[in-house]
Write an enzyme that holds these catalytic residues in place. Structure first.
Site, PDB file in Angstrom:
ATOM      1  N   ARG A 202       0.837  -1.208   0.000  1.00 38.93           N
ATOM      2  CA  ARG A 202       0.000   0.000   0.000  1.00 38.93           C
ATOM      3  C   ARG A 202       0.869   1.254   0.000  1.00 38.93           C
ATOM      4  NH1 ARG A 202      -3.797  -3.428   3.300  1.00 38.93           N
ATOM      5  NH2 ARG A 202      -2.679  -2.886   5.200  1.00 38.93           N
ATOM      6  N   PHE A 219     -11.696  -4.445  -5.169  1.00 33.33           N
ATOM      7  CA  PHE A 219     -11.603  -5.337  -4.006  1.00 33.33           C
ATOM      8  C   PHE A 219     -10.998  -4.543  -2.840  1.00 33.33           C
ATOM      9  CE2 PHE A 219     -10.900  -7.678  -7.955  1.00 33.33           C
ATOM     10  CZ  PHE A 219     -11.924  -8.613  -7.933  1.00 33.33           C
ATOM     11  N   ASP A 240     -16.174  -2.737  -3.773  1.00 31.16           N
ATOM     12  CA  ASP A 240     -16.221  -4.024  -3.078  1.00 31.16           C
ATOM     13  C   ASP A 240     -17.662  -4.515  -3.111  1.00 31.16           C
ATOM     14  OD1 ASP A 240     -13.996  -5.394  -1.001  1.00 31.16           O
ATOM     15  OD2 ASP A 240     -16.049  -6.098  -0.732  1.00 31.16           O
ATOM     16  N   ASN A 267     -19.991  -5.885  -8.149  1.00 26.44           N
ATOM     17  CA  ASN A 267     -19.143  -7.015  -8.509  1.00 26.44           C
ATOM     18  C   ASN A 267     -18.036  -6.462  -9.409  1.00 26.44           C
ATOM     19  OD1 ASN A 267     -18.000  -9.144 -10.070  1.00 26.44           O
ATOM     20  ND2 ASN A 267     -19.724 -10.434  -9.487  1.00 26.44           N
ATOM     21  N   ALA A 268     -16.792  -6.664  -9.000  1.00 21.60           N
ATOM     22  CA  ALA A 268     -15.667  -6.054  -9.718  1.00 21.60           C
ATOM     23  C   ALA A 268     -15.615  -6.505 -11.181  1.00 21.60           C
ATOM     24  CB  ALA A 268     -14.365  -6.393  -9.010  1.00 21.60           C
ATOM     25  N   ASP A 288      -6.746  -6.257  -5.885  1.00 21.17           N
ATOM     26  CA  ASP A 288      -6.375  -7.108  -4.746  1.00 21.17           C
ATOM     27  C   ASP A 288      -7.519  -8.078  -4.443  1.00 21.17           C
ATOM     28  OD1 ASP A 288      -5.160  -8.200  -2.539  1.00 21.17           O
ATOM     29  OD2 ASP A 288      -5.674  -6.553  -1.191  1.00 21.17           O
ATOM     30  N   CYS A 328      -3.319 -13.675  -3.813  1.00 22.22           N
ATOM     31  CA  CYS A 328      -2.983 -14.302  -2.531  1.00 22.22           C
ATOM     32  C   CYS A 328      -3.297 -15.789  -2.558  1.00 22.22           C
ATOM     33  CB  CYS A 328      -3.709 -13.605  -1.387  1.00 22.22           C
ATOM     34  SG  CYS A 328      -5.494 -13.608  -1.550  1.00 22.22           S
TER      35      CYS A 328
HETATM   36  N1  SAH Z   1      -7.432  -4.614  -0.597  1.00 18.03           N
HETATM   37  C1  SAH Z   1      -7.873  -4.998   0.737  1.00 18.03           C
HETATM   38  C2  SAH Z   1      -8.132  -6.478   0.876  1.00 18.03           C
HETATM   39  C3  SAH Z   1      -9.066  -7.079  -0.126  1.00 18.03           C
HETATM   40  S1  SAH Z   1      -9.693  -8.646   0.328  1.00 18.03           S
HETATM   41  C4  SAH Z   1      -6.842  -4.524   1.753  1.00 18.03           C
HETATM   42  O1  SAH Z   1      -5.693  -4.219   1.403  1.00 18.03           O
HETATM   43  O2  SAH Z   1      -7.192  -4.445   2.926  1.00 18.03           O
HETATM   44  C5  SAH Z   1     -10.769  -9.040  -0.945  1.00 18.03           C
HETATM   45  C6  SAH Z   1     -12.061  -8.245  -0.964  1.00 18.03           C
HETATM   46  O3  SAH Z   1     -12.716  -8.567  -2.193  1.00 18.03           O
HETATM   47  C7  SAH Z   1     -13.069  -8.549   0.125  1.00 18.03           C
HETATM   48  O4  SAH Z   1     -13.364  -7.349   0.797  1.00 18.03           O
HETATM   49  C8  SAH Z   1     -14.334  -9.066  -0.600  1.00 18.03           C
HETATM   50  O5  SAH Z   1     -15.531  -8.561  -0.059  1.00 18.03           O
HETATM   51  C9  SAH Z   1     -14.118  -8.516  -1.986  1.00 18.03           C
HETATM   52  N2  SAH Z   1     -14.712  -9.267  -3.122  1.00 18.03           N
HETATM   53  C10 SAH Z   1     -14.660 -10.594  -3.358  1.00 18.03           C
HETATM   54  N3  SAH Z   1     -15.192 -10.883  -4.563  1.00 18.03           N
HETATM   55  C11 SAH Z   1     -15.576  -9.708  -5.110  1.00 18.03           C
HETATM   56  C12 SAH Z   1     -16.177  -9.336  -6.357  1.00 18.03           C
HETATM   57  N4  SAH Z   1     -16.459 -10.253  -7.282  1.00 18.03           N
HETATM   58  N5  SAH Z   1     -16.407  -8.033  -6.590  1.00 18.03           N
HETATM   59  C13 SAH Z   1     -16.111  -7.094  -5.662  1.00 18.03           C
HETATM   60  N6  SAH Z   1     -15.543  -7.385  -4.479  1.00 18.03           N
HETATM   61  C14 SAH Z   1     -15.278  -8.669  -4.199  1.00 18.03           C
END
Ligand code: SAH
Length: 384
Positions: A202, A219, A240, A267-268, A288, A328
């Site tokens: 970050r 995400f 998210d 949804n991303a 992420d 991850c």
């Molecule tokens: N970037 C964050 C961690 C992300 S964890 C940090 O640094 O703290 C992954 C995230 O993706 C979760 O919050 C989950 O709710 C979200 N997520 C999972 N599938 C998704 C999708 N299809 N579209 C949007 N968000 C999603």
């Protein structure tokens, strides 16, 4: 009770790997989890290990010695591990990263004056009282919470639960990370309340954020990357699918006096398609996602998923723009991840410069010879 292992089992420890599998155990007289002495078939002592009678991973090495593994032993090991983190300026950091710190299946995260720990095997669960004492002695926390609700505990025949083990741990804890403040949610948040493993990434992203540009954080969870982007960008779109995470993200923005983040529940995958169709462009993009490859079996589909979001992100990247992308999934190796990115770059028609390859933050070390301790891969790219 002594557990005896085969020659192949003994060889694993010689090679520097702390696990011995069920198939390499020769005798296990009592199927009761615990901290046990381990010998070869002839009775020669090999070490002291955590024993999990229901798990494929039967033994996890604690020490090659036969000293008593009591509360002072845990306190020493935990204190030693925490001392290796000296120099971290953030107020939340991982004090013990399990296998990589010689304390298999034990995670200890420090959030200011509080500790959130995870006991992830039946063996380590059997030593709960000594470990809690050890944490108290080594880290002097005001409260200890056990986030024992990680799914891996099922393989160990353990219940999933979140329990307080000492003092009181609040619903949210404020974390300061390189000048950014955010609220972690130890009781209900993901992992132990925040994603501490991306901390250094970050900061890296903050350094590469286009001043006065447009940023996209996909995400975002509770906005951890978005907050770093927002300090330099003109506007940030943070996406998210979790309402609860986004609500905390908005609260985090207020905490920092940041007003240039638009929080979008979506949804991303769908949103990326829409942004591409609308020909929107961003100067800095962060990807992420959660682990798409939960098992080896769905690796192919997972890689296709990674490729889709990376390809679309590359397409909407402005000229000279920077993309930070990560995975991850333990099952997606660094090689596979890099090959997928090369594929995506080719299909996007963009020329992408490789600026940096990163991993998890330094308080989540990887152990050479124990590949299971590494999982997070990051790559910083620039479109030219
Ligand atoms: N970037 C964050 C961690 C992300 S964890 C940090 O640094 O703290 C992954 C995230 O993706 C979760 O919050 C989950 O709710 C979200 N997520 C999972 N599938 C998704 C999708 N299809 N579209 C949007 N968000 C999603």
């Amino acid at each position: 009770m002594t557990v005896k292992v085969t020659a192949r089992g003994a060889e694993r420890w010689k090679q520097g790997h702390p696990w011995i599998y069920r198939s390499d155990v020769a005798e296990e007289p009592e199927k009761k989890p615990g901290v046990v002495p381990v010998t070869d078939r002839k009775g020669r002592f090999l070490g002291t290990a955590l024993y999990s009678p229901k798990s494929e991973i039967r033994l996890r090495l604690l020490t090659r010695g036969d000293e008593p593994v009591d509360a002072p032993w845990w306190a020493n090991r935990i204190a030693e591990s925490a001392r290796r983190r000296n120099g971290i300026t953030a107020s939340a950091w991982r004090a013990v990263h399990a296998e990589a710190d010689g304390l298999p299946s034990l995670v200890v995260d420090k959030y200011g004056p509080f500790v959130v720990a995870q006991l992830l095997s039946a063996g380590v669960e059997s030593a709960r009282a000594e470990i809690v004492e050890g944490i108290k002695h080594a880290l002097q926390p005001e409260g200890i919470l056990l986030r024992n609700d990680a799914a891996v505990r099922r393989h160990e025949g353990l219940p999933l639960e979140v329990v307080s083990a000492h003092g009181t741990v609040p619903e949210t804890i404020e974390v300061v990370e390189n000048g950014v403040r955010y609220l972690a949610a130890p009781w209900t948040g993901q992992k132990t309340g925040a994603f501490l493993d991306q901390r250094e990434n970050r900061i890296l992203v903050g350094q590469h954020t286009r001043r006065g540009g447009r940023s996209l954080d996909l995400f975002t969870y509770h906005g951890s990357f978005a907050l770093h982007l927002a300090r330099h960008a003109k506007e940030v779109v943070a996406v998210d699918q979790s309402t609860e995470a986004l609500a905390r993200g908005a609260e985090n923005a207020r905490l920092n006096g940041i007003a240039n983040i638009a929080w979008r529940e979506a949804n991303a995958f769908d949103l990326l398609r829409e942004l591409e169709r609308r020909r929107e462009q961003f100067d800095t993009i962060v990807l992420d996602p959660p682990a798409f490859a939960k098992t080896k079996a769905n690796l192919e589909r997972a890689v296709a998923g990674y490729k889709e979001i990376n390809l679309r992100a590359m397409k909407i990247l402005a000229g000279g723009g920077v993309l930070f992308t990560s995975s991850c999934s333990y099952h997606v190796s660094r090689d596979v991840f890099h090959a997928m990115l090369a594929d995506a770059a080719r299909d996007s028609g963009r020329r992408m410069q490789f600026l940096a390859a990163t991993g998890a933050a330094g308080d989540h070390p990887e152990l050479l010879n124990v590949p299971e301790t590494g999982y997070l891969k990051g790559v910083l790219l620039r479109a030219v």
